[in-house]
Motif scaffolding. Structure first.
Motif, PDB file in Angstrom:
ATOM      1  N   CYS A  39      -2.328  13.920  -0.511  1.00  0.00           N
ATOM      2  CA  CYS A  39      -1.397  14.673  -0.993  1.00  0.00           C
ATOM      3  C   CYS A  39      -0.402  14.129  -2.022  1.00  0.00           C
ATOM      4  CB  CYS A  39      -0.360  15.016   0.441  1.00  0.00           C
ATOM      5  SG  CYS A  39       1.112  16.079  -0.212  1.00  0.00           S
ATOM      6  N   HIS A  40      -0.065  12.729  -1.804  1.00  0.00           N
ATOM      7  CA  HIS A  40       0.653  11.898  -2.743  1.00  0.00           C
ATOM      8  C   HIS A  40      -0.132  11.554  -4.149  1.00  0.00           C
ATOM      9  CE1 HIS A  40       4.478  11.314  -0.798  1.00  0.00           C
ATOM     10  NE2 HIS A  40       3.580  11.290   0.680  1.00  0.00           N
ATOM     11  N   LEU A  41      -1.458  11.414  -3.826  1.00  0.00           N
ATOM     12  CA  LEU A  41      -2.202  11.039  -5.123  1.00  0.00           C
ATOM     13  C   LEU A  41      -2.480  12.221  -5.923  1.00  0.00           C
ATOM     14  CD1 LEU A  41      -4.792   8.757  -3.634  1.00  0.00           C
ATOM     15  CD2 LEU A  41      -3.013   8.177  -5.288  1.00  0.00           C
ATOM     16  N   ASP A  42      -2.354  13.679  -5.198  1.00  0.00           N
ATOM     17  CA  ASP A  42      -2.283  15.006  -6.283  1.00  0.00           C
ATOM     18  C   ASP A  42      -1.416  14.846  -7.036  1.00  0.00           C
ATOM     19  OD1 ASP A  42      -3.733  17.607  -6.733  1.00  0.00           O
ATOM     20  OD2 ASP A  42      -1.554  18.095  -6.034  1.00  0.00           O
ATOM     21  N   GLN A  43      -0.106  14.126  -7.002  1.00  0.00           N
ATOM     22  CA  GLN A  43       0.820  14.180  -8.160  1.00  0.00           C
ATOM     23  C   GLN A  43       0.405  13.161  -9.179  1.00  0.00           C
ATOM     24  OE1 GLN A  43       4.275  12.878  -5.829  1.00  0.00           O
ATOM     25  NE2 GLN A  43       3.634  14.532  -4.395  1.00  0.00           N
ATOM     26  N   GLY A  44      -0.528  12.511  -9.177  1.00  0.00           N
ATOM     27  CA  GLY A  44      -1.091  11.510 -10.248  1.00  0.00           C
ATOM     28  C   GLY A  44      -1.376  10.369  -9.549  1.00  0.00           C
ATOM     29  N   PRO A  45      -1.751   9.507 -10.521  1.00  0.00           N
ATOM     30  CA  PRO A  45      -2.382   8.024  -9.945  1.00  0.00           C
ATOM     31  C   PRO A  45      -1.100   7.143  -9.479  1.00  0.00           C
ATOM     32  CG  PRO A  45      -3.036   8.485 -12.409  1.00  0.00           C
ATOM     33  CD  PRO A  45      -2.373   9.678 -11.949  1.00  0.00           C
ATOM     34  N   ARG A  46      -1.360   6.419  -8.514  1.00  0.00           N
ATOM     35  CA  ARG A  46      -0.414   5.672  -8.025  1.00  0.00           C
ATOM     36  C   ARG A  46      -0.835   4.235  -7.706  1.00  0.00           C
ATOM     37  NH1 ARG A  46       2.473   9.376  -9.481  1.00  0.00           N
ATOM     38  NH2 ARG A  46       3.468  10.783  -8.201  1.00  0.00           N
ATOM     39  N   ARG A  47       0.210   3.477  -7.710  1.00  0.00           N
ATOM     40  CA  ARG A  47      -0.187   2.018  -7.368  1.00  0.00           C
ATOM     41  C   ARG A  47       0.127   2.003  -5.963  1.00  0.00           C
ATOM     42  NH1 ARG A  47       2.708  -1.955 -11.588  1.00  0.00           N
ATOM     43  NH2 ARG A  47       1.419  -3.568 -10.116  1.00  0.00           N
ATOM     44  N   PHE A  48      -0.584   0.869  -5.334  1.00  0.00           N
ATOM     45  CA  PHE A  48      -0.464   0.642  -3.816  1.00  0.00           C
ATOM     46  C   PHE A  48       1.049   0.732  -3.459  1.00  0.00           C
ATOM     47  CE2 PHE A  48      -0.218  -1.746   0.161  1.00  0.00           C
ATOM     48  CZ  PHE A  48      -1.497  -1.695   0.840  1.00  0.00           C
ATOM     49  N   THR A  49       1.893  -0.196  -3.919  1.00  0.00           N
ATOM     50  CA  THR A  49       3.432  -0.166  -3.504  1.00  0.00           C
ATOM     51  C   THR A  49       4.025   0.946  -3.649  1.00  0.00           C
ATOM     52  OG1 THR A  49       3.833  -0.807  -5.775  1.00  0.00           O
ATOM     53  CG2 THR A  49       3.562  -2.637  -4.096  1.00  0.00           C
ATOM     54  N   GLU A  50       3.595   1.983  -4.657  1.00  0.00           N
ATOM     55  CA  GLU A  50       4.234   3.482  -4.789  1.00  0.00           C
ATOM     56  C   GLU A  50       3.699   4.102  -3.457  1.00  0.00           C
ATOM     57  OE1 GLU A  50       4.376   4.772  -9.353  1.00  0.00           O
ATOM     58  OE2 GLU A  50       2.363   4.083  -8.726  1.00  0.00           O
ATOM     59  N   LEU A  51       2.287   4.169  -3.117  1.00  0.00           N
ATOM     60  CA  LEU A  51       2.126   4.894  -2.016  1.00  0.00           C
ATOM     61  C   LEU A  51       2.647   4.506  -0.693  1.00  0.00           C
ATOM     62  CD1 LEU A  51      -1.737   5.091  -2.944  1.00  0.00           C
ATOM     63  CD2 LEU A  51      -0.127   7.078  -2.572  1.00  0.00           C
ATOM     64  N   LYS A  52       2.864   3.078  -0.620  1.00  0.00           N
ATOM     65  CA  LYS A  52       3.181   2.418   0.599  1.00  0.00           C
ATOM     66  C   LYS A  52       4.649   3.072   0.838  1.00  0.00           C
ATOM     67  CE  LYS A  52       3.877  -0.882   3.906  1.00  0.00           C
ATOM     68  NZ  LYS A  52       4.977  -0.332   4.559  1.00  0.00           N
TER      69      LYS A  52
END
Length: 133
Positions: free
Chosen positions: A32-45
């Protein structure tokens, strides 16, 4: 025979394994969060509330292994890694969006039902009320 109709029991077992992976509580939130675009590990965390660093690592590796997510290492100083959905990952997001929306819509009802159930169970366990048959 096609691959999906050739061995129904074998395919059902394999499907169960994949459903177990994509249906776990962390994978769908990451997708769900990656659908908003590429993310770094810390952003996902930060975005996936309650997930540990280890569980996020395990989840991302599983999603990458299954072709849902791609991992890109950027050769900058310091190096960093981004994760993004693959085309198949985007179709997973599209397929599960109704389930995610249903969950959010019904959170209050689920909380109320759990409280009512727990109250009944606590009373029954205390011996005040016998279960109905």
């Amino acid at each position: 025979m096609t691959a999906t109709s050739g061995r129904p029991q074998q395919n059902a077992g394999r499907a169960r394994v994949v459903l177990g992976m994509v249906g776990d509580k962390w994978s769908l939130l990451v997708v769900c969060h990656l659908d908003q675009g590429p993310r770094r590990f810390t952003e996902l965390k930060r975005a996936v509330e309650g997930i540990s660093q280890r569980m996020l690592t395990v989840t991302l590796r599983g999603l990458e292994r299954d072709g849902i997510v791609t991992r890109t290492v950027h050769n900058v100083m310091p190096p960093h890694v981004t994760y993004r959905l693959t085309p198949m990952g985007k179709t997973l997001y599209e397929a599960t969006t109704p389930l995610l929306q249903w969950t959010i819509k019904h959170l209050a009802h689920i909380d109320a039902a759990r409280e009512a159930y727990d109250a009944r169970t606590d009373t029954w366990l205390a011996g005040s009320v016998q279960p109905e048959h």
